[in-house]
Enzyme design. Structure first.
Site, PDB file in Angstrom:
ATOM      1  N   LYS A 165      50.241 -18.674  48.243  1.00 27.25           N
ATOM      2  CA  LYS A 165      50.522 -19.438  49.454  1.00 27.25           C
ATOM      3  C   LYS A 165      49.288 -20.289  49.769  1.00 27.25           C
ATOM      4  O   LYS A 165      48.254 -19.759  50.203  1.00 27.25           O
ATOM      5  CB  LYS A 165      50.860 -18.485  50.597  1.00 27.25           C
ATOM      6  N   ASP A 193      52.059 -22.731  45.862  1.00 25.60           N
ATOM      7  CA  ASP A 193      53.142 -23.202  46.738  1.00 25.60           C
ATOM      8  C   ASP A 193      52.553 -23.623  48.080  1.00 25.60           C
ATOM      9  O   ASP A 193      52.118 -22.785  48.862  1.00 25.60           O
ATOM     10  CB  ASP A 193      54.170 -22.083  46.925  1.00 25.60           C
ATOM     11  N   GLU A 218      53.985 -26.441  43.780  1.00 26.65           N
ATOM     12  CA  GLU A 218      55.295 -26.327  44.442  1.00 26.65           C
ATOM     13  C   GLU A 218      55.280 -26.963  45.819  1.00 26.65           C
ATOM     14  O   GLU A 218      54.419 -26.650  46.645  1.00 26.65           O
ATOM     15  CB  GLU A 218      55.699 -24.850  44.538  1.00 26.65           C
ATOM     16  N   ASP A 241      61.212 -27.157  46.455  1.00 20.87           N
ATOM     17  CA  ASP A 241      61.864 -26.029  47.114  1.00 20.87           C
ATOM     18  C   ASP A 241      62.514 -26.458  48.431  1.00 20.87           C
ATOM     19  O   ASP A 241      63.718 -26.669  48.511  1.00 20.87           O
ATOM     20  CB  ASP A 241      60.837 -24.907  47.341  1.00 20.87           C
ATOM     21  N   LYS A 265      67.287 -20.834  46.831  1.00 24.12           N
ATOM     22  CA  LYS A 265      67.363 -19.750  47.813  1.00 24.12           C
ATOM     23  C   LYS A 265      68.812 -19.632  48.277  1.00 24.12           C
ATOM     24  O   LYS A 265      69.422 -20.630  48.680  1.00 24.12           O
ATOM     25  CB  LYS A 265      66.455 -20.046  49.009  1.00 24.12           C
TER      26      LYS A 265
HETATM   27 MG    MG Z   1      58.552 -22.226  47.817  1.00 26.28          MG
END
Ligand code: MG
Length: 367
Positions: A165, A193, A218, A241, A265
């Site tokens: 992250k 990401d 990402e 994403d 997702k």
């Molecule tokens: Mg992501």
């Protein structure tokens, strides 16, 4: 078969690590998940779950799930839960947008279909590829040294793919990526990401600053156009994403060659029906995938396992086992990771037995 009753519970999911932090100072301490039970007139029961990543990640929030279900649910009574495409068209006709609200209902109806067909969902979703699937581990945003230590720890538990992250200060993010890369062994993969957290200029500084590191980038920025701009100026493998929530975006991304991989997702697309369409389109186009959900407990983890395990192995970068991040078990029968890998269950449907007696009074009953 006809839907007779829909019940929803609010379920809290605390975290083993205490909290989960990502770009822009956003964090969650206790996840607010919604478990949905769909009952039929013939006495069958299907289960679903949806858990937004707090209210500030995607246009989705936990109380919105319940408010949306109160609006949507009465229109679904009498529908056949096995007719998933008809059911999704019905949901779209009576409630415009709000895909996450529809996700747990769609999931529960897939569970009913699988039980009726006496077949595990992964077989209905395309077929089971191999014995198990690769997982990634998300590394909550901390200092470079803390994130490197976390990667070393999770690597010892068997994970080989790590999603850092980032999306914070550019200089610190470069340090995070470099510190973690020192922990990696041959065969490991690293994905940074940013969760939309960088401005264009900072994204450019980061991708240039880690030019010699084998790392995926990402969703660096908020919009498709910003991400495309960065994509065109870096040679790092590139993942989209947050902006990928429809077949249209995937087709546009393919036309622009905007990404090498997308994150599918389940609730971002509105359930297994639409996530499967996106998965199949990506597989056909040669676009690799991370298959997961925004968050969840045992029921979401089971659904991810079925969708990911029915994805051609070479197209699946990794899936996520959210039930190992949270302290609470909400269903028996869900899959659990073994050495950083996961296998979809072999029981019919989702193959989960939720611990309903522990959920307390329902938030919503529609019948
Ligand atoms: Mg992501």
């Amino acid at each position: 078969m006809k839907i007779r009753k829909i019940t929803a519970w609010r379920v809290e999911l605390p975290l083993h690590e205490g909290n989960y932090k990502w770009s822009g100072g956003k964090s969650v301490t206790v996840f607010d998940s919604t478990v949905v039970k769909v009952e039929t007139a013939c006495g069958r029961v299907g289960w679903g779950e949806v858990c937004p990543l707090g209210p500030a990640y995607l246009p989705a929030y936990a109380a919105g799930v319940r408010a949306g279900l109160a609006e949507l649910g009465p229109h679904l009574l009498g529908c056949d839960p096995r007719e998933l495409d008809k059911l999704n068209r019905r949901m779209d006709a009576v409630l415009k947008g709000h895909p996450y609200v529809k996700s747990a209902v769609d999931m529960a109806c897939w569970d009913l279909l699988g039980q009726w067909a006496n077949t595990p969902l992964c077989e209905l979703l395309g077929g089971r590829y191999g014995a198990d699937i690769t997982l990634y581990r998300a590394i909550s945003q901390e200092s470079p040294a803390e994130m490197a230590a976390k990667v070393a720890g999770y690597r010892a538990e068997g994970y080989r793919r790590f999603q850092l992250k980032v999306g914070g200060d550019a200089v610190e993010d470069i340090a995070r990526i470099k510190a973690v890369s020192q922990q990696l062994q041959p065969g490991d993969r690293l994905d940074a990401d940013a969760n939309t957290g960088w401005r264009l200029h900072d994204a450019m500084r980061v991708v240039r600053g880690v030019a010699d590191v084998d790392v995926y980038i990402e969703q660096p920025c908020a919009t498709y156009e910003e991400c495309l701009s960065i994509r065109r100026q870096t040679t790092h493998p590139f993942v989209l994403d947050e902006v990928v929530d429809s077949l249209d975006v995937i087709l546009r991304g393919r036309a622009d060659l905007a990404m090498d991989m997308v994150n599918i997702k389940i609730s971002k697309f509105g359930g297994l029906t639409r996530a499967r369409q996106a998965r199949d389109l990506c597989a056909s186009l040669g676009i690799a995938m991370i298959v997961e959900d925004s968050w969840g407990g045992d029921i979401v983890t089971a659904a991810i396992a079925h969708l990911a395990h029915s994805t051609p192995t070479e197209m699946l970068f990794a899936a996520t086992d959210f039930n190992s991040y949270v302290t609470r078990t909400i269903a028996e029968g869900a899959p659990h990771r073994q050495q950083g890998r996961l296998a979809a269950g072999t029981e019919p449907g989702l193959g989960v037995c939720p611990l309903e007696s522990g959920f307390g009074p329902p938030a919503l009953v529609i019948e």
